[in-house]
Write a protein that holds these residues in place. Structure first.
Motif, mmCIF file in Angstrom:
data_model
loop_
_atom_site.group_PDB
_atom_site.id
_atom_site.type_symbol
_atom_site.label_atom_id
_atom_site.label_comp_id
_atom_site.label_asym_id
_atom_site.label_seq_id
_atom_site.Cartn_x
_atom_site.Cartn_y
_atom_site.Cartn_z
ATOM 1 N N GLU A 98 0.837 -1.210 0.000
ATOM 2 C CA GLU A 98 0.000 0.000 0.000
ATOM 3 C C GLU A 98 0.870 1.259 0.000
ATOM 4 O O GLU A 98 0.644 2.192 -0.773
ATOM 5 C CB GLU A 98 -0.914 -0.008 1.218
ATOM 6 C CG GLU A 98 -1.861 1.181 1.280
ATOM 7 C CD GLU A 98 -2.702 1.196 2.539
ATOM 8 O OE1 GLU A 98 -3.472 2.157 2.713
ATOM 9 O OE2 GLU A 98 -2.595 0.251 3.348
ATOM 10 N N ALA A 99 1.903 1.273 0.872
ATOM 11 C CA ALA A 99 2.798 2.430 0.940
ATOM 12 C C ALA A 99 3.567 2.588 -0.363
ATOM 13 O O ALA A 99 3.755 3.702 -0.860
ATOM 14 C CB ALA A 99 3.765 2.279 2.114
ATOM 15 N N ALA A 100 4.012 1.460 -0.937
ATOM 16 C CA ALA A 100 4.756 1.505 -2.198
ATOM 17 C C ALA A 100 3.899 2.091 -3.309
ATOM 18 O O ALA A 100 4.376 2.893 -4.127
ATOM 19 C CB ALA A 100 5.235 0.104 -2.574
ATOM 20 N N ALA A 101 2.619 1.711 -3.342
ATOM 21 C CA ALA A 101 1.705 2.217 -4.376
ATOM 22 C C ALA A 101 1.495 3.722 -4.235
ATOM 23 O O ALA A 101 1.460 4.458 -5.227
ATOM 24 C CB ALA A 101 0.365 1.489 -4.285
ATOM 25 N N LYS A 102 1.383 4.204 -2.986
ATOM 26 C CA LYS A 102 1.177 5.634 -2.745
ATOM 27 C C LYS A 102 2.356 6.465 -3.249
ATOM 28 O O LYS A 102 2.186 7.588 -3.724
ATOM 29 C CB LYS A 102 0.983 5.896 -1.252
ATOM 30 C CG LYS A 102 -0.383 5.513 -0.708
ATOM 31 C CD LYS A 102 -0.450 5.819 0.774
ATOM 32 C CE LYS A 102 -1.794 5.393 1.360
ATOM 33 N NZ LYS A 102 -1.849 5.619 2.820
ATOM 34 N N PHE A 103 3.562 5.904 -3.137
ATOM 35 C CA PHE A 103 4.765 6.651 -3.497
ATOM 36 C C PHE A 103 5.323 6.268 -4.868
ATOM 37 O O PHE A 103 6.356 6.779 -5.278
ATOM 38 C CB PHE A 103 5.842 6.464 -2.422
ATOM 39 C CG PHE A 103 5.570 7.236 -1.169
ATOM 40 C CD1 PHE A 103 6.088 8.502 -0.992
ATOM 41 C CD2 PHE A 103 4.778 6.713 -0.165
ATOM 42 C CE1 PHE A 103 5.831 9.227 0.156
ATOM 43 C CE2 PHE A 103 4.510 7.425 0.986
ATOM 44 C CZ PHE A 103 5.034 8.689 1.146
ATOM 45 N N GLY A 104 4.623 5.378 -5.577
ATOM 46 C CA GLY A 104 5.034 5.023 -6.935
ATOM 47 C C GLY A 104 6.370 4.317 -7.003
ATOM 48 O O GLY A 104 7.179 4.580 -7.902
ATOM 49 N N ILE A 105 6.646 3.435 -6.044
ATOM 50 C CA ILE A 105 7.921 2.713 -6.003
ATOM 51 C C ILE A 105 7.670 1.240 -5.712
ATOM 52 O O ILE A 105 6.545 0.828 -5.399
ATOM 53 C CB ILE A 105 8.861 3.281 -4.910
ATOM 54 C CG1 ILE A 105 8.117 3.383 -3.571
ATOM 55 C CG2 ILE A 105 9.445 4.606 -5.311
ATOM 56 C CD1 ILE A 105 8.979 3.777 -2.413
ATOM 57 N N PHE A 107 11.242 5.875 -0.883
ATOM 58 C CA PHE A 107 11.199 4.642 -0.088
ATOM 59 C C PHE A 107 11.376 4.972 1.396
ATOM 60 O O PHE A 107 10.609 4.502 2.250
ATOM 61 C CB PHE A 107 12.301 3.686 -0.558
ATOM 62 C CG PHE A 107 12.243 2.323 0.079
ATOM 63 C CD1 PHE A 107 11.648 1.260 -0.575
ATOM 64 C CD2 PHE A 107 12.790 2.105 1.343
ATOM 65 C CE1 PHE A 107 11.589 0.003 0.014
ATOM 66 C CE2 PHE A 107 12.741 0.852 1.940
ATOM 67 C CZ PHE A 107 12.136 -0.202 1.273
ATOM 68 N N LYS A 108 12.390 5.784 1.712
ATOM 69 C CA LYS A 108 12.660 6.133 3.113
ATOM 70 C C LYS A 108 11.511 6.926 3.718
ATOM 71 O O LYS A 108 11.154 6.739 4.882
ATOM 72 C CB LYS A 108 13.958 6.941 3.207
ATOM 73 C CG LYS A 108 15.206 6.142 2.851
ATOM 74 C CD LYS A 108 16.422 7.063 2.756
ATOM 75 C CE LYS A 108 17.632 6.340 2.235
ATOM 76 N NZ LYS A 108 18.787 7.235 2.018
ATOM 77 N N LEU A 109 10.930 7.820 2.921
ATOM 78 C CA LEU A 109 9.792 8.613 3.393
ATOM 79 C C LEU A 109 8.590 7.713 3.662
ATOM 80 O O LEU A 109 7.929 7.835 4.698
ATOM 81 C CB LEU A 109 9.445 9.688 2.363
ATOM 82 C CG LEU A 109 8.256 10.597 2.686
ATOM 83 C CD1 LEU A 109 8.495 11.362 3.979
ATOM 84 C CD2 LEU A 109 8.002 11.572 1.547
ATOM 85 N N ALA A 110 8.323 6.793 2.722
ATOM 86 C CA ALA A 110 7.199 5.864 2.884
ATOM 87 C C ALA A 110 7.374 5.033 4.149
ATOM 88 O O ALA A 110 6.426 4.824 4.922
ATOM 89 C CB ALA A 110 7.092 4.961 1.659
#
Length: 547
Positions: free
Chosen positions: A83-90, A106-109
């Motif tokens: 879910e976090a990866a999808a939000k940040f496009g990574i 990645f670090k921010l997510a």
């Protein structure tokens, strides 16, 4: 709620005292920006507050879990949720080969998906494109917790911060408000210091004048008038002794008043940079660089497809676009003289790149700058002083300079050389805000042609009068500052969205009609055709809703 407190902090490296802090408290609602020149101790303070580094003296207490985002360090965990990866496009798994922008996301997510009550961030937008910076900005703005951030992005500090901590000469000073508020307060402090200094000088001068007048009066009283006998002269000298004693006391009193004046140091106001450029290298061509039918690809990755652009004489052009869109590629094509790019006769390009190839390790700062300078040494020293290379520091060797210091020397060298066009690839990375603003001021004064890449929105807004953006393998030119370009782009996006909304409404109305006819078909209705149209409308709606 109190989250961080520290007391009597001292930290030195070698014989140099970096931090000397009496006390500091940070609460859950605080959004703190840390500023100061390169080497002032910003990262050291962040590391001490987050307990990643121990102070030499004093103590720090953290009340709650903390996240830390740094360009240099790898994340604590090598994965984030889907879910976090999808939000940040990574991707959800850490990979050392990711771009700088992907690593930051990645670090921010990771920091945001954990239950952190505070986040420490050290230059989280370096090597991140404008789209990524806006993502970082938005996520931090939504974060419910304390934020302690080091950044040279003034727009980011303006959007996020409620207070600024300035580090200067190992001490900290806290300013309420965002970065612009801090600058305004600093300006008022400087004006007040200048006023107090002028009043101090004025009063000191007045008292010295009073003292001189009293001394002259006393001297006049000592003189014996002409045509006076010895007896009369003796009486003359004895008569005014009391008055003389009074005058001497007055002189001493004035001396004491001068000694007791509160000394006000003259504030250091940096001189403005005025680039009096020599006319010998001035170009008269209307178009300085022109590209036609540009095609460029690396394997299957297409960069440019029949792209074109024109850079006009004396324009200041900001080259923008997402990471990987081809900004550095285009600059290299111009520098290398690609066959599809024409350069006007007489163009002499000064090129700044992150590799800093123009510096020699064995030279001193002043030797390196003067090696190619067409300006006298006193002007070169002015530029270097504004970049905080003052007095004997200009004799430091390039080999001992930090990354930020090397960037500043490279910029000074290019600015002072015999060039009539500057091409700068990310000149603001690794610069503290003070130095960044000096570079900004110098480029505003520069009256030749400038092409530069930067993700710093404030810097682009303050310097560029044209925007060159790379979009869908093409190069778009816009005449005007970044704010006008973004306003036009957003308006275009809004118009496009409105048009899509209209199409969706029409299709939904038609879908309702088709469903109604399929439910209760008449003799004239072609059921198969209606059924095909039904699925066709669904596909079109799905595509439009994605957009």
């Amino acid at each position: 709620m109190l989250l961080i407190e520290c007391s009597k902090i001292k930290k030195s490296f070698g014989h140099r005292l970096i931090l000397d802090i009496d006390d500091l408290k940070i609460y859950s609602e605080d959004r703190v920006g840390i500023v100061g020149v390169n080497g002032a101790g910003k990262t050291t303070l962040l590391n001490i507050l987050s307990k990643r580094m121990e102070p030499d003296e004093g103590w720090v207490r953290l009340y709650g879990k903390a996240g830390f985002i740094s360009q240099l360090d790898e994340p604590d965990r090598k994965y984030i949720s889907e879910e976090a990866a999808a939000k940040f496009g990574i991707r959800p798994l850490w990979n050392g080969k990711m771009s700088g922008g992907e690593k930051t996301r990645f670090k921010l997510a990771q920091a945001l998906e954990e239950p952190n009550m505070m986040i420490f961030a050290d230059e989280p937008t370096v090597n991140v494109d404008m789209e990524g910076i806006e993502l970082v900005e938005g996520k931090f703005a939504d974060y419910q917790g304390a934020l302690i951030i080091i950044s040279h992005d003034r727009s980011l500090l303006d959007k996020l911060c409620t207070q600024i901590i300035e580090i200067e000469n190992s001490k900290i000073k806290i300013y309420k408000g965002n970065y612009s508020d801090y600058r305004a307060q600093k300006m008022r402090e400087r004006e007040r210091a200048q006023f107090e200094y002028e009043e101090y000088i004025k009063e000191k001068k007045r008292l010295k004048t009073v003292m001189i007048k009293i001394k002259q009066k006393a001297k006049g009283m000592r003189k014996t008038p002409k045509r006076m006998g010895n007896s009369e002269a003796r009486l003359h000298r004895l008569g005014p002794q009391r008055a003389m004693a009074g005058l001497e006391r007055a002189v001493e009193n004035v001396k004491k008043r001068i000694e007791h004046l509160e000394v006000k140091e003259k504030p250091k106001i940096p001189p403005a940079i005025k680039m009096d450029l020599l006319d010998s290298g001035k170009l008269h061509s209307k178009i300085i660089v022109e590209g036609e039918n540009l095609n460029k690809a690396f394997g299957e990755k297409v960069i440019f497809k029949q792209a074109a652009f024109k850079i006009y004489n004396s324009s200041k052009v900001a080259l923008i676009g997402p990471n990987g869109s081809g900004k550095s590629t285009l600059i290299k094509m111009i520098i290398d003289g690609d066959g599809a790019i024409k350069t006007a006769q007489g163009v002499k390009i000064g090129y700044f790149s992150q590799e800093l190839e123009i510096l020699r390790e064995d030279q001193s700062i002043i030797e390196s700058v003067m090696e190619s300078s067409i300006y006298p040494e006193n002007f070169a020293r002015l530029i270097l002083a504004r970049l905080l290379f003052r007095e004997d520091t200009v004799y430091k060797k390039i080999s001992v300079l930090s990354g930020g210091e090397r960037v500043k020397v490279s910029f000074a060298k290019i600015l002072l050389a015999d060039n009539n066009m500057l091409i700068l690839d990310e000149p603001t990375n690794y610069l503290d805000i003070n130095s960044l603003e000096v570079v900004e001021e110098a480029l505003r004064e520069y009256d030749r042609t400038l092409l530069f890449v930067s993700h710093d929105r404030r810097f682009v807004e303050n310097v560029a009068d044209q925007i060159m953006s790379i979009e869908n393998y093409q190069i778009r030119m816009f005449s005007g500052p970044l704010s006008e370009y973004l306003a036009k782009k957003n308006k275009s996006s809004d118009s496009g969205a409105e048009e899509i909304e209209k199409q969706i409404i029409l299709l939904k109305n038609r879908l309702s009609e088709v469903i109604g006819r399929l439910s209760m078909p008449s003799k004239e209705d072609d059921i198969s055709a209606l059924d095909r149209e039904y699925y066709q409308i669904l596909r079109e709606l799905k595509n439009l809703e994605k957009k």
